[in-house]
Design a protein around this motif. Structure first.
Motif, PDB file in Angstrom:
ATOM      1  N   TYR A 226     -17.165  17.901  -8.208  1.00 49.52           N
ATOM      2  CA  TYR A 226     -16.324  18.839  -7.462  1.00 49.52           C
ATOM      3  C   TYR A 226     -15.228  18.087  -6.707  1.00 49.52           C
ATOM      4  O   TYR A 226     -14.047  18.464  -6.753  1.00 49.52           O
ATOM      5  CB  TYR A 226     -17.189  19.651  -6.496  1.00 49.52           C
ATOM      6  CG  TYR A 226     -16.402  20.404  -5.457  1.00 49.52           C
ATOM      7  CD1 TYR A 226     -15.830  21.640  -5.756  1.00 49.52           C
ATOM      8  CD2 TYR A 226     -16.205  19.865  -4.183  1.00 49.52           C
ATOM      9  CE1 TYR A 226     -15.088  22.330  -4.796  1.00 49.52           C
ATOM     10  CE2 TYR A 226     -15.471  20.543  -3.229  1.00 49.52           C
ATOM     11  CZ  TYR A 226     -14.908  21.773  -3.538  1.00 49.52           C
ATOM     12  OH  TYR A 226     -14.167  22.436  -2.602  1.00 49.52           O
TER      13      TYR A 226
ATOM     14  N   GLN B 199     -12.291  16.717  -8.785  1.00 50.30           N
ATOM     15  CA  GLN B 199     -11.359  17.715  -9.296  1.00 50.30           C
ATOM     16  C   GLN B 199     -10.472  18.327  -8.217  1.00 50.30           C
ATOM     17  O   GLN B 199      -9.484  19.005  -8.534  1.00 50.30           O
ATOM     18  CB  GLN B 199     -12.121  18.833 -10.016  1.00 50.30           C
ATOM     19  CG  GLN B 199     -12.879  18.366 -11.247  1.00 50.30           C
ATOM     20  CD  GLN B 199     -13.710  19.478 -11.850  1.00 50.30           C
ATOM     21  OE1 GLN B 199     -13.179  20.423 -12.442  1.00 50.30           O
ATOM     22  NE2 GLN B 199     -15.023  19.371 -11.713  1.00 50.30           N
ATOM     23  N   THR B 200     -10.806  18.112  -6.938  1.00 45.39           N
ATOM     24  CA  THR B 200     -10.020  18.713  -5.855  1.00 45.39           C
ATOM     25  C   THR B 200      -9.188  17.701  -5.087  1.00 45.39           C
ATOM     26  O   THR B 200      -8.275  18.095  -4.341  1.00 45.39           O
ATOM     27  CB  THR B 200     -10.941  19.443  -4.866  1.00 45.39           C
ATOM     28  OG1 THR B 200     -11.881  18.512  -4.304  1.00 45.39           O
ATOM     29  CG2 THR B 200     -11.701  20.572  -5.562  1.00 45.39           C
TER      30      THR B 200
ATOM     31  N   SER C 274     -11.006  19.116   1.811  1.00 43.78           N
ATOM     32  CA  SER C 274     -11.751  19.746   0.721  1.00 43.78           C
ATOM     33  C   SER C 274     -13.214  19.762   1.124  1.00 43.78           C
ATOM     34  O   SER C 274     -13.824  18.705   1.341  1.00 43.78           O
ATOM     35  CB  SER C 274     -11.587  18.977  -0.592  1.00 43.78           C
ATOM     36  OG  SER C 274     -12.371  19.564  -1.612  1.00 43.78           O
TER      37      SER C 274
ATOM     38  N   ILE D 133     -13.105  28.219  -7.080  1.00 46.47           N
ATOM     39  CA  ILE D 133     -12.775  27.518  -5.847  1.00 46.47           C
ATOM     40  C   ILE D 133     -11.706  28.310  -5.117  1.00 46.47           C
ATOM     41  O   ILE D 133     -10.868  28.974  -5.728  1.00 46.47           O
ATOM     42  CB  ILE D 133     -12.295  26.074  -6.154  1.00 46.47           C
ATOM     43  CG1 ILE D 133     -11.998  25.313  -4.875  1.00 46.47           C
ATOM     44  CG2 ILE D 133     -11.112  26.073  -7.084  1.00 46.47           C
ATOM     45  CD1 ILE D 133     -11.695  23.841  -5.117  1.00 46.47           C
TER      46      ILE D 133
ATOM     47  N   ARG E 287      -9.326  28.748  -1.103  1.00 46.46           N
ATOM     48  CA  ARG E 287      -8.737  28.064   0.038  1.00 46.46           C
ATOM     49  C   ARG E 287      -8.702  29.030   1.220  1.00 46.46           C
ATOM     50  O   ARG E 287      -8.614  30.248   1.055  1.00 46.46           O
ATOM     51  CB  ARG E 287      -7.335  27.539  -0.278  1.00 46.46           C
ATOM     52  CG  ARG E 287      -6.330  28.602  -0.671  1.00 46.46           C
ATOM     53  CD  ARG E 287      -4.961  27.986  -0.971  1.00 46.46           C
ATOM     54  NE  ARG E 287      -4.373  27.376   0.214  1.00 46.46           N
ATOM     55  CZ  ARG E 287      -3.428  26.439   0.183  1.00 46.46           C
ATOM     56  NH1 ARG E 287      -2.974  25.996  -0.991  1.00 46.46           N
ATOM     57  NH2 ARG E 287      -2.937  25.934   1.292  1.00 46.46           N
TER      58      ARG E 287
ATOM     59  N   LEU F 155      -9.829  23.561   1.040  1.00 47.17           N
ATOM     60  CA  LEU F 155     -10.403  24.028  -0.219  1.00 47.17           C
ATOM     61  C   LEU F 155     -11.905  24.153  -0.041  1.00 47.17           C
ATOM     62  O   LEU F 155     -12.528  23.363   0.683  1.00 47.17           O
ATOM     63  CB  LEU F 155     -10.108  23.038  -1.341  1.00 47.17           C
ATOM     64  CG  LEU F 155      -8.633  22.744  -1.637  1.00 47.17           C
ATOM     65  CD1 LEU F 155      -8.515  21.579  -2.609  1.00 47.17           C
ATOM     66  CD2 LEU F 155      -7.943  23.981  -2.191  1.00 47.17           C
TER      67      LEU F 155
ATOM     68  N   VAL G 109      -7.761  25.051 -11.058  1.00 46.59           N
ATOM     69  CA  VAL G 109      -7.540  24.321  -9.815  1.00 46.59           C
ATOM     70  C   VAL G 109      -6.054  24.286  -9.471  1.00 46.59           C
ATOM     71  O   VAL G 109      -5.662  24.373  -8.298  1.00 46.59           O
ATOM     72  CB  VAL G 109      -8.105  22.895  -9.922  1.00 46.59           C
ATOM     73  CG1 VAL G 109      -7.792  22.092  -8.663  1.00 46.59           C
ATOM     74  CG2 VAL G 109      -9.615  22.930 -10.158  1.00 46.59           C
TER      75      VAL G 109
END
Length: 666
Positions: free
Chosen positions: A383, A386-387, A400, A418, A420, A468, A509
């Motif tokens: 996770y 990828q962020t 994040s 995901i 925000r 995020l 994403v």
């Protein structure tokens, strides 16, 4: 335990067992070392005294068949359980008693269930903790957690101090499974002590169930004389030496099924992910709670993509057992001094942590932070990998989170989604090195207007930037410690189901970049089907949704306090109805909170006029306003059953715990 006798009589029940699946002393020398235990459980005071003494055993002569030998052994155990020591007991541990001049109502230390664990061979106390079950919420789960991690064969002493049975709740199931006969019958006013061998026999159990009377327990048992586990190398010798001094460590100290040392390397992610993570340090903040720390470290080091060389444990102070554990696990650590009184020392500690990271990892693009009592999913590093790029490139983001800020009790989750929103750094998060430097330049070494360092960052440093966070959590805060917000923890954290598989490819994403996110969200709200009923009505959300998007417009003003954040009163009532986080205004994106209430259906709660999406409300759709609804409608909101907990302590009545509900009510 049932009927009028259980209702009207003071019941004192003592249980002495004569057989065990794990004998404390398979060898019977003429002079046997024993533990002498005396416990006092009462409303005005509580005390535990443990000493070591010797006892002469009656010698056995000649030969006899096995059946006769077995009967003699059982008779001898019964005979010697109540015998007096041949010498004055040497004091090992004495604790408890109410301090002079203090009343039980004002004294919270040693107030609840006290759990003490003793080493079966040495007789030394290796664990002691107070579980404040008088607080009623969540601490029963902490008691369960620690009981499950006691090593089989160890001696456990549990006692009710002052009061506390009202919050024992689901822990009764664990206590029954371990052999307690009285746990399921404990009333809020009961007093109780239980001495037992984990995985083996009850030594003694005493309870006063239906009065304010005291429960007294006095017993003895032999120390174990079985051989120590074989230590084939230095690491194993260090393990068993450590386990002689600390208890409740789970598989680390399980002599029958010990964990593997050194901890095996975790499966790798693909090259792109590993490259993204390679320069990002993982910082674990820790203190003297070794049981939590070991569990957190094992879950972290088992997560796909974890690299032991990237982990740094930053220890507050110099707790000896914590440092020994980290040496045993061959993990890098730094010890920082604790300065200041009360909550200020925690603020100082976390500021020192950020300062250390900024200096030690000056060239790192970001850092990942975890507390010692946070469990991570196997997908945690996947996770994060990828962020991180979006965190680096979008100036409207500051963190994040691995924890789901949309946690609630009435929702579905998608592990690939995901979002925000305006939330604080939570349990397991990444921030850039630039933001760490910004924290340090803004954070002064003095008292602030908050109690928690992470909320201080949210309120005073982040500005209008967002975080995020996943729809389904990659972390879970399981440790209670000194947490007094136990009701909030039980409502939300216990329902945070971790993603169990890894790695998981996150969806879209790139669409979380602020301009793309706003465009997509506007389109979804515009196309959504409006809902207009009381959000606390049982049929507010359609059981068989025909569409994928629904919207609810409710009145939400700017806060009169700062003019920036949403009005807490209005935000609370609407979000609380739907089982969403409502204790603060966090969790929204520019006044929009998202709830997935079915596998393929989401509800968008839009606060008008606070939200930047307020213009999307059609003129003909009424605005739900908590300030203008009828008393009947407001009563529904005040008495919503969505947050009512399944309380399994059958002996707990409304009268017994009413004051606890009032105390913790938001």
């Amino acid at each position: 335990m049932e009927g009028s006798r259980a209702t009207h009589l003071i019941q004192v029940i003592t249980v002495l067992a004569i057989r065990t699946t794990q004998q404390m002393s398979p060898i019977r020398p003429d002079l046997q070392e024993r533990l002498w235990i005396q416990s006092h459980s009462g409303f005005k005071e509580w005390a535990l005294t443990v000493g070591r003494c010797h006892q002469h055993l009656k010698p056995r002569h000649g030969h006899q068949n096995r059946e006769a030998e077995k009967e003699e052994e059982e008779e001898e155990v019964l005979r010697h359980e109540g015998d007096k020591c041949q010498n004055e007991p040497q004091l090992i541990q004495r604790q408890g008693t109410l301090p002079e001049g203090k009343s039980s109502s004002s004294w919270s230390y040693n107030h609840g269930i006290i759990m003490s664990v003793f080493h079966p061979r040495l007789g030394n106390r290796i664990f002691n903790k107070v579980f404040p079950l008088w607080l009623y919420w969540a601490h029963w789960a902490d008691l369960q957690w620690h009981l499950q991690r006691v090593t089989p064969g160890h001696l456990v002493i549990l006692s009710l101090a002052i009061t506390g049975a009202s919050g024992i709740r689901n822990a009764t199931e664990t206590l029954q499974e371990m052999g307690s006969l009285l746990a399921e019958h404990l009333t809020p006013g009961a007093h109780w002590s239980w001495v037992f061998i984990k995985g083996g026999r009850t030594i003694s159990e005493v309870g006063v169930l239906h009065s304010q009377g005291d429960a007294h327990l006095h017993t003895q048992l032999s120390l174990q004389e079985s051989p120590y586990p074989t230590a084939s190398n230095t690491l194993e010798k260090s393990r068993w030496s450590y386990c002689e001094t600390v208890g409740g460590m789970g598989e680390l100290c399980d002599e029958y099924n010990p964990s593997f040392l050194p901890i095996p390397e975790a499966p790798h992610l693909d090259k792109t992910a590993m490259d993204m993570l390679s320069k990002v340090p993982v910082i674990i903040t820790a203190g003297n709670r070794q049981q939590y720390l070991y569990y957190t470290l094992t879950s972290l080091l088992a997560a796909h993509g974890s690299k032991k060389s990237n982990v740094l444990v930053v220890v507050g102070g110099k707790p000896h057992l914590t440092l020994r554990l980290l040496d045993l696990l061959s993990l890098e650590y730094v010890s920082l001094p604790l300065k200041g009184n009360r909550n200020l020392h925690l603020f100082n500690y976390y500021r020192q942590v950020f300062l250390l990271v900024s200096q030690k990892f000056a060239h790192a693009p970001a850092a990942i932070f975890l507390d010692e009592d946070v469990e991570v999913s196997k997908d945690f590093f996947s996770y994060m990998s990828q962020t991180l790029a979006l965190l680096y490139n979008d100036p409207t983001l500051y963190c994040s989170n691995g924890f789901s800020a949309s946690s609630g009790t009435r929702k579905f989750t998608d592990e690939t989604t995901i979002r925000r929103g305006s939330v604080q750094v939570e349990w397991g998060y990444a921030v850039t090195m630039e933001f760490i430097k910004e924290i340090l330049s803004t954070w002064k070494m003095k008292e602030t207007n908050t109690l928690l360092y992470d909320y201080h960052i949210y309120l005073n440093i982040r500005g209008d930037r967002e975080c995020l966070f996943p729809e389904q959590s990659r972390t879970r805060h399981y440790g209670m410690g000194i947490n007094t917000a136990a009701e909030l923890m039980e409502h939300h954290n216990f329902d945070s189901n971790l993603v169990q598989r890894a790695p998981i490819r996150l969806q879209n994403v790139n669409k979380l970049e602020i301009n793309q996110w706003r465009s997509d969200l506007s389109m979804k709200i515009h196309r959504a089907t409006p809902l207009v009923k009381n959000p606390c009505d049982g049929d507010f959300l359609p059981e068989a949704p025909l569409n994928s998007s629904y919207v609810f417009y409710y009145r939400l003003d700017h806060s009169a306090v700062d003019g920036q954040t949403p009005d807490q009163y209005q935000y609370f009532h609407t979000n609380n109805c739907l089982g969403l986080w409502a204790a603060s205004e966090q969790g929204h994106h520019e006044g929009v909170t998202i709830l997935r209430f079915a596998k393929e259906a989401s509800l968008y709660l839009v606060g008008v006029p606070y939200s930047s999406y307020s213009h999307l409300k059609p003129f003909h759709i009424p605005l739900w306003d908590v300030d203008t609804i009828t008393d009947t409608e407001f009563f529904k909101m005040q008495n919503t059953t969505i947050h009512k907990m399944d309380i399994k302590n059958s002996n707990t009545t409304t009268e017994d715990v009413l004051h606890k509900f009032v105390i913790v009510k938001w």
